[in-house]
Design a protein around this motif. Structure first.
Motif, short mmCIF file in Angstrom:
data_model
loop_
_atom_site.label_atom_id
_atom_site.label_comp_id
_atom_site.label_asym_id
_atom_site.label_seq_id
_atom_site.Cartn_x
_atom_site.Cartn_y
_atom_site.Cartn_z
N VAL A 138 0.85 -1.20 0.00
CA VAL A 138 0.00 0.00 0.00
C VAL A 138 0.88 1.25 0.00
O VAL A 138 0.61 2.22 -0.72
N VAL A 148 0.76 4.14 -2.84
CA VAL A 148 0.47 5.54 -2.52
C VAL A 148 1.64 6.43 -2.95
O VAL A 148 1.43 7.49 -3.55
N ALA A 186 1.57 6.78 -6.69
CA ALA A 186 0.48 7.66 -7.10
C ALA A 186 0.84 9.11 -6.81
O ALA A 186 0.61 10.00 -7.64
N TYR A 187 1.44 9.36 -5.65
CA TYR A 187 1.79 10.73 -5.25
C TYR A 187 2.82 11.32 -6.21
O TYR A 187 2.66 12.44 -6.70
N VAL A 213 3.11 10.63 3.50
CA VAL A 213 1.72 10.31 3.17
C VAL A 213 1.57 8.80 2.98
O VAL A 213 0.62 8.19 3.48
N VAL A 220 -0.97 6.64 5.18
CA VAL A 220 -2.12 5.99 4.52
C VAL A 220 -2.02 4.48 4.64
O VAL A 220 -3.03 3.80 4.89
N THR A 235 -4.89 2.07 6.05
CA THR A 235 -5.71 1.29 5.11
C THR A 235 -5.21 -0.14 4.82
O THR A 235 -5.96 -0.93 4.26
N ILE A 279 -9.22 4.29 -2.72
CA ILE A 279 -9.22 5.24 -1.60
C ILE A 279 -7.80 5.67 -1.20
O ILE A 279 -7.55 6.87 -1.07
N PRO A 280 -6.82 4.75 -1.03
CA PRO A 280 -5.46 5.21 -0.72
C PRO A 280 -4.89 6.14 -1.79
O PRO A 280 -4.23 7.14 -1.48
N ILE A 281 -5.18 5.83 -3.06
CA ILE A 281 -4.68 6.68 -4.16
C ILE A 281 -5.36 8.04 -4.10
O ILE A 281 -4.71 9.09 -4.28
N ILE A 335 -6.40 9.60 -1.49
CA ILE A 335 -5.82 10.40 -0.40
C ILE A 335 -4.49 11.00 -0.87
O ILE A 335 -4.21 12.18 -0.65
N ALA A 336 -3.68 10.18 -1.57
CA ALA A 336 -2.38 10.68 -2.07
C ALA A 336 -2.58 11.85 -3.02
O ALA A 336 -1.88 12.86 -2.93
#
Lengths: 165, 267
Positions: A7, A11, A14-15, A33, A37, A41, B117-119, B121-122
């Protein structure tokens, strides 16, 4: 600990991709982050930590992505383009029951989305109790469950089982 | 034949409207004052040579919103705050303990949402943290994060808020923390001014002709644009949980709400 890794990587990727920058500011903030996250999650996203960090499974996923984006999509597009360009526009639409054997929810969903994203077939519903999808098929070559499974699902499920099951 | 007529009328209408609004000047002369103002904003939004005028941010909209007309945005935030207080007042006493567990949408939507959902938030944090550099900012980021509450309510049912431990009190606390952070940035120059006996202004970002107070524009070599990054992050918190509150309240079934409102009427 291992269950937080996938995860966090998702993330962070994606960021960074969304930000379009690998400056120290983005890497540090993105990592913070990602850590936060994934702490919140991961328990909902990752059930089996050993599967989530398995390199072998990841390579099967890459192999599947290559197969899907090239061979599977090409075959499906060729079939639908053929129908569109034919003068007679020969179609044989039907909603068929397609039984699945997968038990892992990620396999079930990845198969369903693979079917939907290839032109010519759309998963319109799923019955988890009977382990079957209801698929709209633009050119149904048979209405029985075995034919539908063989023609629509088997190849996807066989390959995705190596990733998620 | 009919489709060619439709096509021809679309092409003709487009051509006439384009001709009338450009060559014939049907929209009237362009406002020259507006152009002057636009030039002024663009010249000063990022201009290290004029520290008393600039917002030190390449993002003109955020510069205008949180610096050049910052007080206006502050009052907009207050209006939003009041609207949510009104919503909370209407729904006062309503409890999530009576919400039944719904079945939600199909497994396919649930699993995809779980990964999104995690994406989400990022992406929301990135929009907030880059508000002073690229289009976006605290409000947009807050709206992006609030999508999570809608997804939870629609995809998993409103009961998922109870299962995840997301409740109205926590959302109100987080939103209030965001508003307090905004107030902190707004009043910092005044507090420093009072402590040091120097001149400073409310919401002041950088040095002015008669004031030496300034928020840092950089940390190391990273541009943070003074107050802009802090306003964006604080607004992000306030807006996201403000919307969370609204969407949580709207996701309640009418009979649950009526039950509580009715109880109050009996007294």
């Amino acid at each position: 600990m291992r269950k937080y890794v996938p995860v966090a990587l998702l993330v962070l990727t994606a960021y960074i991709v969304f930000s379009g920058s690998v400056s120290p500011y983005d890497v540090v903030l993105g990592s913070l982050v990602a850590a936060g996250v994934s702490l919140i999650t991961s328990k909902y996203v990752v059930r089996d930590a050993s599967k989530a960090v398995s390199l072998r499974r990841f390579l099967h996923l890459v192999k599947y992505a290559f197969y899907y984006l090239t061979i599977a999509e090409f075959r499906a597009h060729r079939m639908v383009i053929g129908i569109i360009l034919s003068k007679a526009m020969v179609v044989n639409p039907a909603i068929v029951r397609v039984p699945y054997r997968a038990r892992n929810e990620y396999t079930i969903v990845a198969c369903a989305n693979s079917i939907t994203n290839t032109p010519g077939t759309v998963v319109v519903d799923i019955d988890q109790e009977k382990s079957q999808y209801y698929v709209h098929w633009i050119y149904a070559t048979g209405l029985d469950r075995e034919t539908a499974y063989r023609e629509i699902l088997e190849e996807f499920e066989k390959r995705l089982a190596k990733v998620f099951e | 034949m009919r489709k060619y007529l439709v096509l021809a009328s679309i092409v003709l209408t487009t051509a006439v409207v384009a001709y009338v609004t450009t060559y014939l000047g049907a929209l009237g002369p362009l406002g020259l004052d507006t152009r002057y103002l636009a030039k002024l904003f663009l010249a000063n939004t990022y201009n290290p040579a004029h520290r008393e005028l600039t917002a030190m941010s390449p993002e003109a909209v955020t510069s205008i919103v949180w610096d050049f007309r910052g007080i206006d945005t502050l009052y907009e935030t207050v209006v939003f705050y009041m609207a949510i207080i009104a919503a909370l007042a209407i729904y006062r006493g309503v409890s999530y303990s009576n919400v039944r567990r719904g079945s939600g949408l199909s497994l396919i939507v649930k699993v995809v949402t779980k990964l999104l959902i995690p994406i989400n938030i990022a992406v929301a944090v990135s929009i907030a943290a880059h508000g002073h550099l690229t289009p976006g900012g605290g409000f947009q980021a807050g709206a992006a994060l609030a999508v999570v509450s809608v997804l939870l309510a629609v995809v998993y049912s409103a009961h998922s808020f109870v299962e995840l431990g997301v409740n109205l009190s926590r959302a109100v606390a987080l939103r209030s923390a965001g508003l307090l952070a905004i107030a902190l940035v707004v009043f910092t120059p005044i507090v420093i001014s009072a402590l040091t006996g120097t001149q400073a202004y409310l919401m002041q970002n950088y040095v002015k002709v008669d004031s030496a107070f300034s928020f840092p524009a950089h940390v190391q070599s990273q541009l943070i644009s003074g107050t802009l990054i802090w306003f964006n992050l604080a607004e992000f918190l306030a807006v996201s949980f403000g919307f969370f509150i609204i969407f949580m309240l709207l996701s309640l079934r009418e009979e649950v709400v009526r039950e509580w409102v009715g109880k109050e009427d009996e007294h």
